[in-house]
Write a protein that holds these residues in place. Structure first.
Motif, PDB file in Angstrom:
ATOM      1  N   SER A   1      -1.150   8.925 -13.128  1.00  0.00           N
ATOM      2  CA  SER A   1      -0.110   8.212 -13.868  1.00  0.00           C
ATOM      3  C   SER A   1       0.947   7.717 -12.898  1.00  0.00           C
ATOM      4  N   LEU A   2       1.550   6.588 -13.241  1.00  0.00           N
ATOM      5  CA  LEU A   2       2.603   6.038 -12.400  1.00  0.00           C
ATOM      6  C   LEU A   2       3.826   6.927 -12.477  1.00  0.00           C
ATOM      7  N   SER A   3       4.437   7.199 -11.355  1.00  0.00           N
ATOM      8  CA  SER A   3       5.571   8.118 -11.309  1.00  0.00           C
ATOM      9  C   SER A   3       6.681   7.520 -10.465  1.00  0.00           C
ATOM     10  N   GLY A   4       7.916   7.931 -10.765  1.00  0.00           N
ATOM     11  CA  GLY A   4       9.060   7.450 -10.010  1.00  0.00           C
ATOM     12  C   GLY A   4       9.758   8.593  -9.301  1.00  0.00           C
ATOM     13  N   LEU A   5      11.080   8.636  -9.436  1.00  0.00           N
ATOM     14  CA  LEU A   5      11.904   9.622  -8.744  1.00  0.00           C
ATOM     15  C   LEU A   5      12.270  10.761  -9.689  1.00  0.00           C
ATOM     16  N   THR A   6      12.078  11.998  -9.239  1.00  0.00           N
ATOM     17  CA  THR A   6      12.501  13.170  -9.996  1.00  0.00           C
ATOM     18  C   THR A   6      13.266  14.110  -9.076  1.00  0.00           C
ATOM     19  N   ARG A   7      14.337  14.694  -9.604  1.00  0.00           N
ATOM     20  CA  ARG A   7      15.140  15.655  -8.859  1.00  0.00           C
ATOM     21  C   ARG A   7      15.089  16.986  -9.601  1.00  0.00           C
ATOM     22  N   TYR A   8      14.776  18.042  -8.878  1.00  0.00           N
ATOM     23  CA  TYR A   8      14.690  19.365  -9.487  1.00  0.00           C
ATOM     24  C   TYR A   8      16.020  19.756 -10.123  1.00  0.00           C
ATOM     25  N   LEU A   9      17.106  19.394  -9.481  1.00  0.00           N
ATOM     26  CA  LEU A   9      18.428  19.733 -10.003  1.00  0.00           C
ATOM     27  C   LEU A   9      18.717  19.093 -11.354  1.00  0.00           C
TER      28      LEU A   9
ATOM     29  N   ILE B   1       0.831  -1.207   0.000  1.00  0.00           N
ATOM     30  CA  ILE B   1       0.000   0.000   0.000  1.00  0.00           C
ATOM     31  C   ILE B   1       0.866   1.258   0.000  1.00  0.00           C
ATOM     32  N   ALA B   2       1.986   1.247   0.741  1.00  0.00           N
ATOM     33  CA  ALA B   2       2.904   2.390   0.723  1.00  0.00           C
ATOM     34  C   ALA B   2       3.439   2.626  -0.689  1.00  0.00           C
ATOM     35  N   ALA B   3       3.782   1.534  -1.392  1.00  0.00           N
ATOM     36  CA  ALA B   3       4.273   1.664  -2.770  1.00  0.00           C
ATOM     37  C   ALA B   3       3.187   2.247  -3.673  1.00  0.00           C
ATOM     38  N   LEU B   4       1.945   1.824  -3.486  1.00  0.00           N
ATOM     39  CA  LEU B   4       0.845   2.400  -4.265  1.00  0.00           C
ATOM     40  C   LEU B   4       0.670   3.884  -3.968  1.00  0.00           C
ATOM     41  N   MET B   5       0.782   4.254  -2.695  1.00  0.00           N
ATOM     42  CA  MET B   5       0.657   5.666  -2.324  1.00  0.00           C
ATOM     43  C   MET B   5       1.700   6.520  -3.034  1.00  0.00           C
ATOM     44  N   ILE B   6       2.894   5.976  -3.173  1.00  0.00           N
ATOM     45  CA  ILE B   6       3.970   6.733  -3.815  1.00  0.00           C
ATOM     46  C   ILE B   6       3.753   6.821  -5.319  1.00  0.00           C
ATOM     47  N   THR B   7       3.527   5.661  -5.954  1.00  0.00           N
ATOM     48  CA  THR B   7       3.484   5.632  -7.416  1.00  0.00           C
ATOM     49  C   THR B   7       2.246   6.314  -7.989  1.00  0.00           C
ATOM     50  N   LEU B   8       1.139   6.306  -7.249  1.00  0.00           N
ATOM     51  CA  LEU B   8      -0.088   6.899  -7.765  1.00  0.00           C
ATOM     52  C   LEU B   8      -0.249   8.362  -7.381  1.00  0.00           C
ATOM     53  N   ASN B   9       0.716   8.915  -6.666  1.00  0.00           N
ATOM     54  CA  ASN B   9       0.606  10.313  -6.222  1.00  0.00           C
ATOM     55  C   ASN B   9       1.868  11.106  -6.536  1.00  0.00           C
ATOM     56  N   GLY B  10       2.401  10.892  -7.734  1.00  0.00           N
ATOM     57  CA  GLY B  10       3.505  11.715  -8.206  1.00  0.00           C
ATOM     58  C   GLY B  10       4.879  11.152  -7.983  1.00  0.00           C
ATOM     59  N   GLY B  11       4.992   9.972  -7.379  1.00  0.00           N
ATOM     60  CA  GLY B  11       6.305   9.393  -7.126  1.00  0.00           C
ATOM     61  C   GLY B  11       7.016  10.096  -5.982  1.00  0.00           C
ATOM     62  N   ILE B  12       8.327  10.208  -6.111  1.00  0.00           N
ATOM     63  CA  ILE B  12       9.156  10.914  -5.127  1.00  0.00           C
ATOM     64  C   ILE B  12       9.859  12.053  -5.840  1.00  0.00           C
ATOM     65  N   SER B  13       9.672  13.256  -5.336  1.00  0.00           N
ATOM     66  CA  SER B  13      10.290  14.435  -5.937  1.00  0.00           C
ATOM     67  C   SER B  13      11.176  15.123  -4.903  1.00  0.00           C
ATOM     68  N   VAL B  14      12.331  15.580  -5.344  1.00  0.00           N
ATOM     69  CA  VAL B  14      13.306  16.226  -4.465  1.00  0.00           C
ATOM     70  C   VAL B  14      13.593  17.628  -4.980  1.00  0.00           C
ATOM     71  N   GLY B  15      13.333  18.627  -4.155  1.00  0.00           N
ATOM     72  CA  GLY B  15      13.772  19.981  -4.464  1.00  0.00           C
ATOM     73  C   GLY B  15      12.704  20.943  -4.920  1.00  0.00           C
TER      74      GLY B  15
END
Length: 553
Positions: free
Chosen positions: A415-423, A55-69
């Motif tokens: 949409s399924l999302s992963g990791l994005t870094r602003y930099l 469920i934690a993985a679903l929360m991440i992937t269905l809500n924009g993934g992980i974004s830094v910055g």
């Protein structure tokens, strides 16, 4: 055969040779297999951990993934760097504004950054936050006497936002955005507190409520207004002594937040301010009703809780009806606070009550509504099993829920999302900020478009002001307005919220050489980042497709 004979001999020995007081314990020890319960508990724990992780993985992937910055990280990360290095940009205005904003969370990110590095710390904190939220939902489901399968169903509804689950009356959701912020932890602690309330573990309730306050003062205070009356109603059955212990525990846990609040009050956080004007200029989307759809959805979940309670009351299931009643009362309190918020914002137009943002916890109403529906559904399926129709009913309900979920995912824009870094973003704004970080002079202030986000975070240089990095209440609000007005040519735009960003940047691009020279003297800024549309003829240091760095004469 041999095992049977051995067990018979052992039983005879226990019955004839051992004293009475030892027979029960010896029989349990020698005759009953002890490995099976242990293995069952281990497998049960493993299955629960897998469900929570899924469920934690679903929360991440269905809500924009992980974004830094991005987003709120623009104001958070420079503060984290200041915590780790007191000499980091000592006169930076943006850091001064946000120094005590979500201080406990900033300290946690700083500790992670010291151990793992800034980006890895944010990624790790994001995963931990979603895992904690998933675990809190699991504990709440168990307190409602729901199975792991029911938890997986509820978690999927929440992660995908099916039937508005986990969404509320404004833009914030229960799960949050791709950029981890303290709200995720505060909501998780709040769900743990509600689960403890249902289980009548009041000391645990106090501790989790206090931790929620540590992570987010607003959420903790609003939750206290909704939950504390339920605790007061039980003081007679709990006992005065135990009630005092509960209150003392809550105060003790929240003490660090109280200390931070006193520090903020000393810096003028509640200074004189036209609250309504400020809200409409900076962030009306956090205070206004999101849409008519949101209002209907929240009202529908509230009605579903009332119907669920009535249904369970008629069945005679006292435990289930009691639990749903408590969730319903909390939701009613949150709905009443939301009405008070909208009355102040739209009718009284004062802003004092609205500034608390009582609609912040409205996503709990839709979550509790979904959980109440599941509790009634579990009861109904159990009744159908008694009529020997349970298997067909179960598969039909599962197939229907699957169809609804898939349809929602296809048509809601998720949409399924992963990791994005602003930099790492290939944006001209990011490019010029990173060039300044690598090559720009350090002992100066930079003029930069105020509508752009993250100049200090990206460049490790001090800017004059950013629209995104706003003050807490009245703290330095006059200076914030003044700096924005200066960079906009002396007149602030009159749009609402983030629509002001483009207007601020357009006004900044229209400044001439005399304007920039005056700003350079006022803010001791030797360099300026200008949009390509600017006609200023200062010495150019660096240029890309949309921006150029110039040295102010």
């Amino acid at each position: 055969m041999k095992n049977t004979l051995a067990q018979d001999a052992t039983a005879t020995f226990i019955e004839t040779r051992l004293p009475d007081k030892f027979r029960g314990a010896a029989g349990q020890l020698l005759l009953e297999p002890r490995a099976r319960p242990r293995l069952r508990s281990v497998s049960d724990f493993t299955l629960a951990a897998l469900c929570i992780t899924a469920i934690a993985a679903l929360m991440i992937t269905l809500n924009g993934g992980i974004s830094v910055g991005t987003s709120n990280h623009a104001g958070l990360l420079p503060v984290v760097r200041r915590i780790l290095d007191p000499g980091y940009l000592p006169s930076d205005f943006g850091i001064t504004l946000r120094l005590y904003h979500h201080r406990i969370f900033a300290l946690m990110v700083a500790a992670g950054s010291m151990l793992f590095g800034e980006d890895r710390a944010l990624i790790l904190v994001n995963i931990i936050g979603k895992m904690l939220l998933s675990y809190a939902l699991y504990r709440l489901c168990r307190a409602l006497q729901l199975s792991k399968l029911a938890f997986l169903f509820a978690g999927t509804m929440l992660a995908a936002g099916v039937l508005w689950t986990g969404r509320g009356l404004e833009i914030n959701t229960l799960i949050g955005n791709a950029e981890i912020m303290p709200t995720t932890f505060a909501y998780a602690c709040l769900l743990m507190s509600v689960a403890s309330l249902l289980q009548q573990r009041y000391r645990h309730m106090a501790v989790w409520s206090g931790v929620a306050v540590l992570f987010h003062l607003q959420i903790g205070v609003i939750a206290g207004l909704a939950i504390f009356p339920l605790f007061l109603a039980r003081i007679r059955s709990i006992g005065l002594r135990e009630s005092l212990w509960v209150v003392m525990l809550g105060i003790l846990v929240t003490l660090p937040q109280i200390v931070q609040l006193v520090a903020m009050l000393g810096r003028g956080v509640v200074g004189s301010v036209q609250i309504i004007d400020y809200i409409r200029f900076r962030q009306p989307y956090h205070f206004e009703l999101l849409s008519l759809t949101a209002a209907v959805a929240v009202a529908s979940h509230l009605a579903a809780q009332a119907l669920a309670y009535r249904k369970l009351l008629n069945t005679g299931d006292s435990a289930a009806s009691r639990n749903v009643r408590l969730l319903f009362f909390i939701s009613l309190a949150l709905a009443a606070l939301a009405l008070l918020h909208f009355t102040d914002y739209y009718l009284w137009k004062n802003g004092t009550l609205a500034s608390v943002q009582f609609i912040r916890l409205s996503p709990l109403i839709t979550l509790f509504g979904m959980l109440s529906i599941i509790v009634v559904g579990r009861r109904w399926i159990a009744e159908q099993r008694e009529l020997r129709r349970g298997r067909c009913i179960f598969f039909a309900a599962g197939a229907g829920a699957t169809v609804v979920t898939i349809t929602w995912l296809l048509f809601s824009g998720i949409s399924l999302s992963g990791l994005t870094r602003y930099l790492d973003q290939p944006l001209p704004w990011v490019d010029i900020c990173r060039w300044i970080d690598a090559h720009g002079p350090k002992d100066t202030v930079y003029l930069a478009p105020p509508g752009q986000m993250g100049f200090t975070y990206l460049s490790n240089r001090s800017g004059v002001v950013e629209f995104k990095v706003n003050p807490d209440g009245g703290q330095l609000l006059t200076q914030w307005y003044e700096r924005l007005s200066d960079l906009a040519g002396g007149v602030l735009p009159q749009a609402r919220g983030f629509n002001n960003q483009a207007l601020l940047d357009s006004a900044y691009a229209a400044l001439n050489e005399q304007d920039l020279t005056a700003l350079s003297a006022k803010y001791r800024a030797a360099y300026a980042v200008l949009p390509a549309s600017s006609k200023v003829g200062f010495e150019e240091i660096y240029q890309n497709a949309q921006y150029r760095l110039v040295k102010i004469r």
